[in-house]
Every structure is written in C-alpha cells, then in structure tokens.
Design a protein around this motif. Structure first.
Motif, PDB file in Angstrom:
ATOM      1  N   ARG A 195       0.807  -1.217   0.000  1.00  0.00           N
ATOM      2  CA  ARG A 195       0.000   0.000   0.000  1.00  0.00           C
ATOM      3  C   ARG A 195       0.840   1.268   0.000  1.00  0.00           C
ATOM      4  N   THR A 196       2.009   1.209   0.654  1.00  0.00           N
ATOM      5  CA  THR A 196       2.827   2.421   0.773  1.00  0.00           C
ATOM      6  C   THR A 196       3.368   2.889  -0.566  1.00  0.00           C
ATOM      7  N   SER A 197       3.413   2.001  -1.552  1.00  0.00           N
ATOM      8  CA  SER A 197       3.889   2.406  -2.875  1.00  0.00           C
ATOM      9  C   SER A 197       2.959   3.425  -3.514  1.00  0.00           C
ATOM     10  N   GLN A 198       1.733   3.505  -3.011  1.00  0.00           N
ATOM     11  CA  GLN A 198       0.777   4.476  -3.541  1.00  0.00           C
ATOM     12  C   GLN A 198       1.101   5.901  -3.107  1.00  0.00           C
ATOM     13  N   GLY A 199       1.867   6.043  -2.011  1.00  0.00           N
ATOM     14  CA  GLY A 199       2.182   7.366  -1.493  1.00  0.00           C
ATOM     15  C   GLY A 199       1.114   7.874  -0.543  1.00  0.00           C
ATOM     16  N   LEU A 200       1.451   8.908   0.216  1.00  0.00           N
ATOM     17  CA  LEU A 200       0.548   9.431   1.233  1.00  0.00           C
ATOM     18  C   LEU A 200      -0.745   9.957   0.637  1.00  0.00           C
ATOM     19  N   THR A 201      -0.647  10.698  -0.467  1.00  0.00           N
ATOM     20  CA  THR A 201      -1.844  11.306  -1.042  1.00  0.00           C
ATOM     21  C   THR A 201      -2.880  10.252  -1.422  1.00  0.00           C
ATOM     22  N   SER A 202      -2.472   9.244  -2.159  1.00  0.00           N
ATOM     23  CA  SER A 202      -3.405   8.225  -2.619  1.00  0.00           C
ATOM     24  C   SER A 202      -3.905   7.365  -1.466  1.00  0.00           C
ATOM     25  N   LEU A 203      -3.007   6.977  -0.572  1.00  0.00           N
ATOM     26  CA  LEU A 203      -3.396   6.116   0.538  1.00  0.00           C
ATOM     27  C   LEU A 203      -4.358   6.839   1.475  1.00  0.00           C
ATOM     28  N   THR A 204      -4.112   8.118   1.712  1.00  0.00           N
ATOM     29  CA  THR A 204      -5.004   8.898   2.561  1.00  0.00           C
ATOM     30  C   THR A 204      -6.351   9.106   1.882  1.00  0.00           C
ATOM     31  N   GLN A 205      -6.337   9.275   0.571  1.00  0.00           N
ATOM     32  CA  GLN A 205      -7.594   9.447  -0.156  1.00  0.00           C
ATOM     33  C   GLN A 205      -8.487   8.233   0.027  1.00  0.00           C
ATOM     34  N   ASN A 206      -7.902   7.036   0.020  1.00  0.00           N
ATOM     35  CA  ASN A 206      -8.692   5.827   0.255  1.00  0.00           C
ATOM     36  C   ASN A 206      -9.361   5.870   1.620  1.00  0.00           C
ATOM     37  N   ALA A 207      -8.612   6.357   2.624  1.00  0.00           N
ATOM     38  CA  ALA A 207      -9.164   6.429   3.978  1.00  0.00           C
ATOM     39  C   ALA A 207     -10.264   7.471   4.074  1.00  0.00           C
ATOM     40  N   LEU A 208     -10.112   8.572   3.363  1.00  0.00           N
ATOM     41  CA  LEU A 208     -11.107   9.635   3.402  1.00  0.00           C
ATOM     42  C   LEU A 208     -12.388   9.221   2.681  1.00  0.00           C
ATOM     43  N   LYS A 209     -12.242   8.573   1.552  1.00  0.00           N
ATOM     44  CA  LYS A 209     -13.402   8.210   0.737  1.00  0.00           C
ATOM     45  C   LYS A 209     -14.023   6.879   1.161  1.00  0.00           C
ATOM     46  N   GLY A 210     -13.199   6.026   1.816  1.00  0.00           N
ATOM     47  CA  GLY A 210     -13.662   4.688   2.158  1.00  0.00           C
ATOM     48  C   GLY A 210     -13.253   3.703   1.083  1.00  0.00           C
ATOM     49  N   ILE A 211     -12.914   2.500   1.487  1.00  0.00           N
ATOM     50  CA  ILE A 211     -12.495   1.486   0.518  1.00  0.00           C
ATOM     51  C   ILE A 211     -12.834   0.104   1.068  1.00  0.00           C
ATOM     52  N   ARG A 212     -13.378  -0.729   0.206  1.00  0.00           N
ATOM     53  CA  ARG A 212     -13.824  -2.062   0.605  1.00  0.00           C
ATOM     54  C   ARG A 212     -14.674  -1.985   1.875  1.00  0.00           C
ATOM     55  N   GLN A 213     -14.282  -2.668   2.952  1.00  0.00           N
ATOM     56  CA  GLN A 213     -15.125  -2.693   4.149  1.00  0.00           C
ATOM     57  C   GLN A 213     -14.857  -1.525   5.099  1.00  0.00           C
ATOM     58  N   MET A 214     -13.882  -0.668   4.772  1.00  0.00           N
ATOM     59  CA  MET A 214     -13.607   0.485   5.630  1.00  0.00           C
ATOM     60  C   MET A 214     -14.464   1.661   5.204  1.00  0.00           C
ATOM     61  N   PRO A 215     -15.284   2.201   6.093  1.00  0.00           N
ATOM     62  CA  PRO A 215     -16.123   3.348   5.734  1.00  0.00           C
ATOM     63  C   PRO A 215     -15.308   4.624   5.585  1.00  0.00           C
ATOM     64  N   ALA A 216     -15.904   5.636   4.972  1.00  0.00           N
ATOM     65  CA  ALA A 216     -15.235   6.924   4.803  1.00  0.00           C
ATOM     66  C   ALA A 216     -14.815   7.489   6.147  1.00  0.00           C
ATOM     67  N   HIS A 217     -13.652   8.098   6.178  1.00  0.00           N
ATOM     68  CA  HIS A 217     -13.090   8.674   7.391  1.00  0.00           C
ATOM     69  C   HIS A 217     -12.995   7.637   8.525  1.00  0.00           C
ATOM     70  N   GLY A 218     -12.780   6.384   8.122  1.00  0.00           N
ATOM     71  CA  GLY A 218     -12.637   5.334   9.118  1.00  0.00           C
ATOM     72  C   GLY A 218     -13.857   5.154   9.989  1.00  0.00           C
TER      73      GLY A 218
END
Length: 362
Positions: A77-100
C-alpha cells in the motif's frame, strides 16, 4: 507601496447584524515536513488517532484491514504514497467506511494516522504538518449539485438557499472556519458532513463558498488584467479583495469556543482558550482571487485599536483546523467600535498588503 482598504459600514442595523462574514479560508497548506510533526492548532497526532479509532480493525487485521506491524501487508500500500493512501481512507475502501467511520476526524488527522501505521509497519514516512492535497478535491459546484442541493436548492427544513447571500451572512458572521467545522460535525437538521461522509474538509468549504456566491469565478478562470487586478476593492462585509488576493476577517468570542468538544482543535489552538473576560479569537484567511487556492505561507499580523486610542498588535498563527486561516486571541470591550488592520506579507513580495476593517463588538 501598500494597498489599504477601508470597509465602510452603511447602517447601525447592518453593523450589528451582518458583519463578520467569511473568515478563515482554506487550510490545506504546507507539504510533508522534514521532521516528525508536532500537532499544530490542536489537531491530534497519528498515534492518538490510531489508538482511539484505527486500532479497532488495524490492531487485529479485522475485516481484511492491514494489521499494524505487518510490513508485507503495508508495503503493498505504501507504494501508492501518502496522497493516494489517505484518499482511500477519506473516501472509504472495501469494508472500511469513509473517514474510518469517524467523520468528525479531519483530513489532517486521517493523514497522520495513516502515516503512523505505515511507520509502525516498517515505513519511514513523516507525519504531515498540514493537509495539503491529501485527496483530490471536487469543486464547490460539483459538491453542491451532487449533494447539498437536495436541501439548499429549495431551502428544505430551513436550509439557507443557494445564492441567498442575506441568509448566508447570518450564518457566517463568526467566520467561514467556524461554519465549516459546524458542517463537518453536523448542525441542526443537517447531518455530519452534509450526509455524505466521503466529503473532505476542503470540499465542504468549497461547497459553502459556492452556495454563498454561485456567480464567483470558477477555479482556473482567467485573471482580470490591468488596473482591475491591482486595485483593492471591498467585496462584502469583512471580505476584502486586494490585488490578486482575497482577505477574510472572522471574529468569535473566546467563550463560544468552549462549546466545542474538549479534544477539538478549537479548544486547544494557540495554547488553549484564555481565561478572563473580553477575549475574542480573530482570524484572517487568505486565498488567490482567481484560483481560490489557499495562501498558507504568509506572515500575518493584526493591529486592533479603538479609534484615537492605542491598540494591541498580534502575530497570527497558521491554524490547522480544516480551512486555511491565521488566528490568535485579542482583548476587546463589548459595545465598542474597533479598527482591525491586517498586514499580510507573502514570500518574495516587495511590500505588504494591508486590509482595514471597521468592527463593532456587540
């Protein structure tokens, strides 16, 4: 030569009801720092956010979440960089909801939490000092048409209508920063983040500015040339356009900030809310008048004075509460007229820009 602007109040009613519009604009500033971030403005550090929120899943690897300490899982995951990885957390991905699943967390706090988990899993990232471009932003118009218009187009349940500046003035009198934070947490009949948890702090701010003035130039529009681009002009109550810069003033009684949660940035910024009477939080926000980009690398000072009497000078600190603004506490007496003069100097500028506001303390 300095540019100086004076906003003249037209009537006592206007002075008492419709000042203090728009403040504290756009904090998505400074990129990753050269050393570990010391949380500014009360924003929580990555370790604290992880221990209170993220560890519920990332501590054990529940629901497929990469487990803290699992270098192999995180390296993918770290190969994506902070911007992309954080965007996933903000928007939500798979079973993780937006903003965790905790939409009250700011973009910056999410970014710091991601960085902390990466570092606990073999990474060597540096916690961001501010939330600059940690997720690609939608424009205010896009957010409003996609979400906010459901209520604000018709004024459903008392929501201020899009473009109804009088209605927005009444809600923005404590400053834009204050209004954005209310929208993030939910207010009245409006749910947290306007009912769309994947909206970032900056997108909420963009939406509010668009609803206040839908006719404002969109980001990327051509700048006005010649004298018009260098002439300062009053753009509205507590909003000054000077040269290529928009300058916003906001003033909030310090005691009002006590209503925010104890862990919030509003309660802890600038060393905490001062005790004693007559303290006010003054903030100045800066943005490019054409692109609306935040200006977060300026030096900002204010002079607060009663006409004909001595005043107080304060250097303002860059705040990290979701929207780019500079703030600090000053003392002012109630039922008194003041002149607040902001002096702004940006890197490489030959002279400071000054904006003068007449302000009445109710």
């Amino acid at each position: 030569m300095s540019v100086e602007v004076r906003i003249e109040e037209r009537s006592t009613v206007f002075k008492k009801r419709e000042r203090l519009i728009l403040a504290a604009v756009f904090i998505l500033a400074t990129p990753i720092a050269s050393q570990a971030a010391n949380p500014q403005g009360g924003e929580r550090g990555g370790k604290e956010v992880v221990e209170k929120v993220c560890v519920a899943c990332h501590g054990s690897g529940a629901n497929g979440a990469p487990k803290i300490g699992d270098g192999a899982a995180w390296s993918k995951r770290t190969s994506q960089g902070l911007t992309s990885l954080t965007q996933n957390a903000l928007k939500g991905i798979r079973q993780m909801p937006a903003h965790g699943g905790h939409p009250e967390l700011s973009d910056l706090e999410i970014g710091r939490a991601v960085t902390y988990m990466v570092n606990q899993s073999g990474g060597h990232w540096v916690e961001p000092v501010s939330a600059k471009d940690m997720a690609k932003q939608r424009s205010g118009e896009q957010v409003v048409k996609g979400q906010c218009a459901k209520c604000h187009q018709s004024g459903k349940d008392g929501a201020p209508k899009i473009g109804d500046q009088s209605a927005w003035v009444a809600r923005m009198k404590q400053g834009l920063d204050y209004l954005v934070r209310s929208a993030i947490r939910g207010h009245g009949g409006m749910p947290v983040r306007g009912g769309s948890a994947n909206l970032t702090d900056a997108e909420i701010q963009n939406a509010i500015l668009y609803m206040f003035n839908p006719s404002a130039p969109a980001s990327g529009s051509s700048a006005t040339g010649g004298a018009a681009a260098t002439r300062a002009a009053a753009a509205g109550p507590n909003h000054v356009t000077a040269g290529t810069m928009d300058i916003y003033l906001g003033v909030v009684p310090a005691e009002r900030l006590l209503s925010f949660p104890k862990e919030s940035s509003e309660r802890t910024m600038h060393g905490g809310i001062p005790s004693g009477p007559d303290y006010y939080h003054v903030n100045i926000s800066l943005s490019d008048r054409t692109t609306h980009a935040p200006i977060a690398d300026a030096k900002v000072d204010v002079q607060v004075e009663q006409v004909g009497l001595s005043g107080e000078s304060r250097s303002l600190e860059l705040m990290t509460s979701g929207t780019a603004s500079y703030g600090n506490y000053v003392r002012m007496k109630r039922s008194t007229s003041y002149v607040i003069t902001a002096q702004v100097r940006t890197p490489g500028s030959s002279a400071p820009i000054k904006a003068r506001f007449d302000y009445w303390v109710d």
